[in-house]
Scaffold this motif. Structure first.
Motif, PDB file in Angstrom:
ATOM      1  N   ALA A 262       0.819  -1.212   0.000  1.00 23.69           N
ATOM      2  CA  ALA A 262       0.000   0.000   0.000  1.00 23.69           C
ATOM      3  C   ALA A 262       0.852   1.261   0.000  1.00 23.69           C
ATOM      4  O   ALA A 262       0.552   2.236  -0.712  1.00 23.69           O
ATOM      5  N   GLU A 263       1.907   1.253   0.793  1.00 25.18           N
ATOM      6  CA  GLU A 263       2.735   2.447   0.920  1.00 25.18           C
ATOM      7  C   GLU A 263       3.378   2.861  -0.393  1.00 25.18           C
ATOM      8  O   GLU A 263       3.760   4.026  -0.554  1.00 25.18           O
ATOM      9  N   ASP A 264       3.500   1.940  -1.351  1.00 25.35           N
ATOM     10  CA  ASP A 264       4.123   2.233  -2.642  1.00 25.35           C
ATOM     11  C   ASP A 264       3.125   2.794  -3.665  1.00 25.35           C
ATOM     12  O   ASP A 264       3.545   3.337  -4.692  1.00 25.35           O
ATOM     13  N   PHE A 265       1.833   2.634  -3.372  1.00 23.32           N
ATOM     14  CA  PHE A 265       0.837   2.988  -4.393  1.00 23.32           C
ATOM     15  C   PHE A 265      -0.270   3.917  -3.891  1.00 23.32           C
ATOM     16  O   PHE A 265      -0.950   4.536  -4.710  1.00 23.32           O
ATOM     17  N   VAL A 266      -0.448   4.008  -2.583  1.00 22.10           N
ATOM     18  CA  VAL A 266      -1.585   4.755  -2.047  1.00 22.10           C
ATOM     19  C   VAL A 266      -1.099   5.765  -1.016  1.00 22.10           C
ATOM     20  O   VAL A 266      -0.378   5.400  -0.075  1.00 22.10           O
ATOM     21  N   ASP A 267      -1.506   7.015  -1.185  1.00 21.77           N
ATOM     22  CA  ASP A 267      -1.117   8.087  -0.258  1.00 21.77           C
ATOM     23  C   ASP A 267      -2.333   8.598   0.506  1.00 21.77           C
ATOM     24  O   ASP A 267      -3.461   8.597  -0.009  1.00 21.77           O
ATOM     25  N   THR A 268      -2.081   9.053   1.722  1.00 22.91           N
ATOM     26  CA  THR A 268      -3.158   9.638   2.515  1.00 22.91           C
ATOM     27  C   THR A 268      -3.405  11.079   2.086  1.00 22.91           C
ATOM     28  O   THR A 268      -2.513  11.758   1.562  1.00 22.91           O
ATOM     29  N   VAL A 269      -4.626  11.545   2.333  1.00 20.65           N
ATOM     30  CA  VAL A 269      -4.957  12.949   2.061  1.00 20.65           C
ATOM     31  C   VAL A 269      -4.076  13.859   2.919  1.00 20.65           C
ATOM     32  O   VAL A 269      -3.581  14.891   2.458  1.00 20.65           O
ATOM     33  N   ASP A 270      -3.893  13.477   4.173  1.00 17.39           N
ATOM     34  CA  ASP A 270      -3.025  14.218   5.087  1.00 17.39           C
ATOM     35  C   ASP A 270      -1.580  13.758   4.866  1.00 17.39           C
ATOM     36  O   ASP A 270      -1.224  12.624   5.187  1.00 17.39           O
ATOM     37  N   PRO A 271      -0.711  14.617   4.330  1.00 21.45           N
ATOM     38  CA  PRO A 271       0.656  14.186   3.995  1.00 21.45           C
ATOM     39  C   PRO A 271       1.532  13.937   5.215  1.00 21.45           C
ATOM     40  O   PRO A 271       2.641  13.409   5.071  1.00 21.45           O
ATOM     41  N   THR A 272       1.072  14.301   6.416  1.00 23.97           N
ATOM     42  CA  THR A 272       1.884  14.106   7.615  1.00 23.97           C
ATOM     43  C   THR A 272       1.761  12.692   8.184  1.00 23.97           C
ATOM     44  O   THR A 272       2.522  12.344   9.099  1.00 23.97           O
ATOM     45  N   VAL A 273       0.829  11.880   7.676  1.00 20.00           N
ATOM     46  CA  VAL A 273       0.708  10.510   8.152  1.00 20.00           C
ATOM     47  C   VAL A 273       1.941   9.731   7.715  1.00 20.00           C
ATOM     48  O   VAL A 273       2.293   9.697   6.533  1.00 20.00           O
ATOM     49  N   ARG A 274       2.594   9.100   8.660  1.00 25.10           N
ATOM     50  CA  ARG A 274       3.877   8.459   8.381  1.00 25.10           C
ATOM     51  C   ARG A 274       3.716   7.059   7.787  1.00 25.10           C
ATOM     52  O   ARG A 274       2.742   6.365   8.065  1.00 25.10           O
ATOM     53  N   LYS A 275       4.707   6.701   6.981  1.00 23.74           N
ATOM     54  CA  LYS A 275       4.786   5.352   6.414  1.00 23.74           C
ATOM     55  C   LYS A 275       5.934   4.617   7.088  1.00 23.74           C
ATOM     56  O   LYS A 275       6.931   5.240   7.445  1.00 23.74           O
ATOM     57  N   PRO A 276       5.872   3.289   7.242  1.00 21.86           N
ATOM     58  CA  PRO A 276       4.726   2.448   6.924  1.00 21.86           C
ATOM     59  C   PRO A 276       3.534   2.769   7.818  1.00 21.86           C
ATOM     60  O   PRO A 276       3.711   3.167   8.963  1.00 21.86           O
ATOM     61  N   TYR A 277       2.337   2.607   7.276  1.00 20.10           N
ATOM     62  CA  TYR A 277       1.133   2.967   7.991  1.00 20.10           C
ATOM     63  C   TYR A 277       0.952   2.122   9.243  1.00 20.10           C
ATOM     64  O   TYR A 277       1.269   0.929   9.258  1.00 20.10           O
ATOM     65  N   LYS A 278       0.434   2.756  10.290  1.00 19.03           N
ATOM     66  CA  LYS A 278       0.053   2.043  11.506  1.00 19.03           C
ATOM     67  C   LYS A 278      -1.459   2.098  11.634  1.00 19.03           C
ATOM     68  O   LYS A 278      -2.071   3.112  11.318  1.00 19.03           O
TER      69      LYS A 278
END
Length: 304
Positions: A262-278
């Motif tokens: 997901a982290e390679d193809f999908v971004d959150t609307v809020d750019p401050t959400v860190r990857k890898p997603y928790k």
């Protein structure tokens, strides 16, 4: 030949904003697909107001117990019993449909089922970037059917997700013919599936993923740590940007050596959400995490 049909069941409890995000993403990216929300007795006013706005698309379920999952598996059984479709997509309210779902996607699911007669569960989820080595070691591409198949050591003791996962596309007729009844945990369902079916298949072009940093209920309540985490993070849904139609086409044409993390193809609307997603808000900060663990330990040691 009549094309296969697909229904969607969404399972909900007291997370109205997340449910709204899930439903609206479904309506944007899977227009025309019939869906039903199975609500497990929500009592939060905002959630109740949104449920009312959905009208006949909601079934109000009575929880069968106060365990970790409430009436979740009873509600899943109700969804399986009620559907008249060939296939049933099971979703939770903290999931989002993140790209357009085309007729080709349904045709590929149908092809996998048709050519894999012991397959009953297909995962629609992007893979978690926090588990890259796990997925790359345990799943291998099947170029012929364009999917990923379990390939780990057969002695490995995991029935989940090898055989079963709560979020999946279900082959309705095969489940009914087997006499399937959902057990009370994901692990127990994995063990049951192991006695009846072949391995679960992972689609090559997933279209669903968990919204990060959501409030996680345990025993139908939020721990103090979970509540604190939500306040600290801001009580908003960390939703995803929809993948564009062109990006979705490019995604579908990639080589299968490029795994769908997901982290390679999908971004959150809020750019401050860190990857890898928790995926639980309390895991993003140390204080809520410790408080959550202490409360859950207390529940086990001193049950009410």
């Amino acid at each position: 030949m009549t094309p296969p049909s697909l229904d969607v069941a969404i399972f909900s409890y007291n997370r109205g904003a997340y449910l709204k995000n899930c439903v609206e993403s479904l309506q944007r990216n899977m227009p025309g697909v019939r869906f039903t929300v199975y609500d497990d007795g929500s009592d939060e006013p905002g959630t109740l107001a949104y449920l009312q706005s959905l009208g006949e698309n909601v079934r109000h379920m009575k929880s069968a117990g106060e365990d970790r999952h409430g009436g979740y598996y009873n509600n899943m059984q109700a969804a399986l019993d009620a559907t008249q479709a060939d296939y049933l997509l099971m979703l939770q309210d903290d999931l989002q449909v993140v790209r357009p779902f085309a007729q080709e996607d349904l045709s590929r699911i149908h092809q996998v089922f048709e050519q894999s007669p012991i397959t009953v569960f297909i995962s629609p989820l992007f893979m978690k970037g926090s588990k890259r080595a796990y997925f790359q070691q345990r799943y291998q591409p099947d170029a012929g059917l364009r999917c990923y198949r379990w390939s780990a050591d057969p002695q490995e003791s995991g029935k989940v997700p090898q055989k079963y996962a709560d979020i999946a596309v279900l082959h309705v007729a095969r489940l009914r013919q087997s006499g399937w009844r959902f057990a009370g945990s994901e692990e127990a369902n994995g063990a049951l599936a192991n006695t009846l079916f072949g391995d679960m298949v992972q689609v090559a072009e997933p279209w669903v993923f968990y919204v990060p940093e959501e409030p996680a209920y345990r025993g139908r309540v939020l721990t103090f740590g979970a509540k604190l985490a939500v306040k600290m993070a801001g009580n908003t849904v960390k939703s995803f940007q929809d993948m564009s139609a062109q990006a979705s086409v490019t995604f579908a044409q990639r080589d299968l050596s490029v795994y769908p993390f997901a982290e390679d193809f999908v971004d959150t609307v809020d750019p401050t959400v860190r990857k890898p997603y928790k995926f639980n808000a309390y895991r993003t900060r140390w204080l809520p995490l410790i408080l959550n663990k202490l409360e859950l330990l207390g529940r086990r040691l001193w049950p009410r």
